[in-house]
Design an enzyme around this catalytic site. Sequence first.
Site, short mmCIF file in Angstrom:
data_model
loop_
_atom_site.label_atom_id
_atom_site.label_comp_id
_atom_site.label_asym_id
_atom_site.label_seq_id
_atom_site.Cartn_x
_atom_site.Cartn_y
_atom_site.Cartn_z
N ARG A 183 56.25 16.25 62.21
CA ARG A 183 55.64 15.33 61.23
C ARG A 183 55.29 14.07 62.01
O ARG A 183 56.16 13.40 62.56
CB ARG A 183 56.61 15.01 60.09
CG ARG A 183 56.13 13.84 59.24
CD ARG A 183 56.89 13.68 57.95
NE ARG A 183 56.52 14.72 57.01
CZ ARG A 183 56.80 14.68 55.70
NH1 ARG A 183 57.47 13.65 55.19
NH2 ARG A 183 56.43 15.66 54.90
N HIS A 191 48.42 18.30 55.31
CA HIS A 191 49.79 18.67 54.92
C HIS A 191 49.76 20.16 54.51
O HIS A 191 49.93 20.52 53.35
CB HIS A 191 50.26 17.78 53.76
CG HIS A 191 51.75 17.78 53.57
ND1 HIS A 191 52.61 18.50 54.37
CD2 HIS A 191 52.53 17.13 52.66
CE1 HIS A 191 53.85 18.28 53.97
NE2 HIS A 191 53.84 17.46 52.93
N GLN A 216 52.68 22.02 52.50
CA GLN A 216 52.77 21.66 51.09
C GLN A 216 51.70 22.39 50.27
O GLN A 216 51.99 22.97 49.23
CB GLN A 216 52.61 20.14 50.92
CG GLN A 216 52.71 19.69 49.48
CD GLN A 216 54.11 19.82 48.91
OE1 GLN A 216 55.05 19.31 49.47
NE2 GLN A 216 54.25 20.54 47.79
N ASP A 246 48.59 12.51 44.03
CA ASP A 246 49.56 12.15 45.08
C ASP A 246 49.63 10.62 45.09
O ASP A 246 48.83 9.95 44.43
CB ASP A 246 49.07 12.71 46.43
CG ASP A 246 50.09 12.50 47.57
OD1 ASP A 246 51.26 12.19 47.28
OD2 ASP A 246 49.69 12.65 48.75
N CYS A 298 52.95 16.58 45.12
CA CYS A 298 53.79 17.03 46.24
C CYS A 298 55.12 16.30 46.31
O CYS A 298 56.04 16.80 46.94
CB CYS A 298 53.02 16.91 47.55
SG CYS A 298 52.68 15.22 48.04
N ARG A 311 58.57 25.22 48.86
CA ARG A 311 58.48 24.83 50.27
C ARG A 311 59.46 25.67 51.08
O ARG A 311 59.16 26.13 52.18
CB ARG A 311 58.79 23.33 50.45
CG ARG A 311 57.77 22.38 49.85
CD ARG A 311 56.49 22.34 50.65
NE ARG A 311 56.67 21.98 52.03
CZ ARG A 311 56.79 20.73 52.51
NH1 ARG A 311 56.70 19.71 51.67
NH2 ARG A 311 56.95 20.48 53.80
N1 NVA Z 1 50.23 11.67 51.12
C1 NVA Z 1 51.67 11.44 51.25
C2 NVA Z 1 52.40 12.72 51.17
C3 NVA Z 1 53.89 12.60 51.27
C4 NVA Z 1 54.59 13.92 51.25
C5 NVA Z 1 51.94 10.74 52.56
O1 NVA Z 1 51.32 11.11 53.57
O2 NVA Z 1 52.75 9.81 52.58
N1 CP Z 2 56.27 16.60 49.84
C1 CP Z 2 56.88 16.29 51.00
O1 CP Z 2 56.43 16.64 52.09
O2 CP Z 2 58.02 15.56 50.85
P1 CP Z 2 58.85 14.83 51.98
O3 CP Z 2 58.03 13.66 52.43
O4 CP Z 2 60.11 14.41 51.29
O5 CP Z 2 59.12 15.76 53.11
#
Ligand code: NVA
Ligand code: CP
Length: 307
Positions: free
Chosen positions: A104, A131, A134, A219, A259, A287
């Site tokens: 990540r 992502h 997800q 989101d 998500c 997930r």
């Molecule tokens: N769009 C959000 C998703 C978090 C799981 C982010 O990137 O922070």
């Molecule tokens: N939806 C998701 O990826 O959650 P986290 O940021 O908690 O991993």
Amino acid sequence: MAIKHFLQLSDFTLDEFNYVMERARIIKRRFKEYQTYHPLLDRTLVMIFEKNSTRTRLSFEAGMHQLGGAAIYLNTRDSQLGRGEPVEDAGQVISRMCDIIMIRTFGQDIIERFAANSRVPVINGLTNEHHPCQVFADVFTYIEHRGSIKGKTVAWVGDANNMLYSWVQAAQIFDFHLTISTPKGYEADEARLPVSRTNFTFFDHPGDACQGADLINTDVWTSMGYEDENVARLKAFAGWMVDSEKMARARPDALFMHCLPAHRGEEVSADVIDGPQSVVWDEAENRLHIQKALLEYLVIGKVTEPG
Ligand code: NVA
Ligand code: CP
């Protein structure tokens, strides 16, 4: 043979998605029945986090243990990644000590450079641009609840972020229609959208994007890494909250997805996310099952054992 990575949804064919989903159904059923299933005995997953996480870390770590393997957590705070070791060097070193890697991070270019130097498969656990884990779990969740997603209408209401771009790829792969409404100044980047627009319709007004939808998706308005823009975004996104009025414009059996983590009273009202059309907890749980099937596929390939 080239190593198979999962850096964005377009890395897999529809056949591969269908295979992994079939495995996820079997693996999920076994998990629910407390059956031991250890295809990844003695295998190691390294997880690298440059951003926060609850679901992604937990589902990968628990999933790897449940498959008989081990998971190692690294972050930028206490590994050399936070002190400027080149991504290419990290890819070379880390991939010599494990069987699969999940990352990540910020830019998609980082994960691509890492993967280009990796001896083992790399999975995208979220970048600024995508992502895929997800959205794969979300498509699986939709199918569990409503059957095939082909030909359905999925609405995206909110920011043109990593989730939206993965939904854009999903629309092409699974052949459904995506209706998109983002506020002015926060539109999707044309250069990152496919040339053929047959799977997409854009709307100025978020309610119009929800009209007749089978699934409404949103989101956070401010994704990780964009916190400096939060005040401006709160203002710009006013009106883009998914509330009962917008849900009422969708089909009566429409689902709501997010998500997570969510902000009630911003991108979604409490009555929608906590209401009967919301499947957010199923998305989160899936997930685990989807990623276990993905880990199995990427580490050992297709298996032929009976379900
Ligand atoms: N769009 C959000 C998703 C978090 C799981 C982010 O990137 O922070
Ligand atoms: N939806 C998701 O990826 O959650 P986290 O940021 O908690 O991993």
